[in-house]
Design an enzyme around this catalytic site. Structure first.
Site, PDB file in Angstrom:
ATOM      1  N   CYS A  96       1.026  -0.934  -1.571  1.00  0.00           N
ATOM      2  CA  CYS A  96       0.327  -2.218  -1.574  1.00  0.00           C
ATOM      3  C   CYS A  96       0.266  -2.790  -0.161  1.00  0.00           C
ATOM      4  CB  CYS A  96       1.056  -3.187  -2.506  1.00  0.00           C
ATOM      5  SG  CYS A  96       0.347  -4.849  -2.527  1.00  0.00           S
TER       6      CYS A  96
ATOM      7  N   CYS B  11       2.656  -6.083  -0.069  1.00  0.00           N
ATOM      8  CA  CYS B  11       4.105  -6.069  -0.289  1.00  0.00           C
ATOM      9  C   CYS B  11       4.751  -4.696  -0.125  1.00  0.00           C
ATOM     10  CB  CYS B  11       4.439  -6.649  -1.660  1.00  0.00           C
ATOM     11  SG  CYS B  11       4.026  -5.574  -3.052  1.00  0.00           S
TER      12      CYS B  11
ATOM     13  N   CYS C  16      -1.402  -5.187  -8.174  1.00  0.00           N
ATOM     14  CA  CYS C  16      -0.029  -4.796  -7.896  1.00  0.00           C
ATOM     15  C   CYS C  16       0.867  -5.625  -8.812  1.00  0.00           C
ATOM     16  CB  CYS C  16       0.311  -5.055  -6.429  1.00  0.00           C
ATOM     17  SG  CYS C  16       2.047  -4.792  -6.026  1.00  0.00           S
TER      18      CYS C  16
ATOM     19  N   CYS D  33       3.328  -8.144  -6.696  1.00  0.00           N
ATOM     20  CA  CYS D  33       2.876  -9.354  -5.994  1.00  0.00           C
ATOM     21  C   CYS D  33       1.556  -9.926  -6.501  1.00  0.00           C
ATOM     22  CB  CYS D  33       2.777  -9.084  -4.491  1.00  0.00           C
ATOM     23  SG  CYS D  33       1.389  -8.025  -4.013  1.00  0.00           S
TER      24      CYS D  33
ATOM     25  N   CYS E 176     -10.106   3.121  -9.485  1.00  0.00           N
ATOM     26  CA  CYS E 176     -11.019   2.969  -8.356  1.00  0.00           C
ATOM     27  C   CYS E 176     -10.479   1.821  -7.497  1.00  0.00           C
ATOM     28  CB  CYS E 176     -12.417   2.670  -8.890  1.00  0.00           C
ATOM     29  SG  CYS E 176     -13.692   2.671  -7.637  1.00  0.00           S
TER      30      CYS E 176
END
Length: 131
Positions: A48, A51, A97, A100, A120
């Site tokens: 991510c 984070c 995510c 976060c 995607c």
């Protein structure tokens, strides 16, 4: 939803490019075929952007022909959150995510075996850690 990691929007506004900020925090989308990872063939882990939570492995990446990096599954089901998205007059499933809440992209039921899913994902919502 309350996330384990609370994002500091002001800090991220200074750290991220305007496109990264728009995609990750405002649920935007980057252009296809003009992004960093759509044709990346290196082995490693995609994390991510906001984070650094590990999200996808290069082992599950495939060329979907869409111009965005695509994966048939996340590292595990706990690292992503899937949310119904009807924002463009159609129903899709948004991927965030789970740590976060950063927007990653969407998942579609047209991927390869074994899952038949296509995650995607926007390149700008990811970092890449090569093996």
């Amino acid at each position: 939803m309350a996330y384990k990691i609370e994002l500091d929007r002001e800090k991220l506004k200074k750290e991220l490019t305007s496109l990264e900020y728009n995609v990750c925090l405002n649920h935007g989308t980057e252009a296809p075929f003009q992004n960093e990872f759509w044709d990346n063939k290196a082995e490693g882990i995609y994390t991510c952007k906001c984070c650094n939570t590990p999200l996808f492995s290069s082992d599950t990446k495939f060329d979907s022909g869409t111009g965005w990096p695509s994966y048939f599954k996340p590292i595990n089901d706990e690292v992503i959150e899937e949310i119904e998205d009807a924002s463009l007059g159609m129903v899709r499933v948004e991927v965030r995510c789970a740590a976060c809440g950063s927007h990653l992209g969407h998942v579609f039921p047209d991927g390869p075996a074994p899952t038949h899913l296509r995650y995607c994902i926007n390149s700008v919502s990811l970092n890449f850690e090569p093996k």
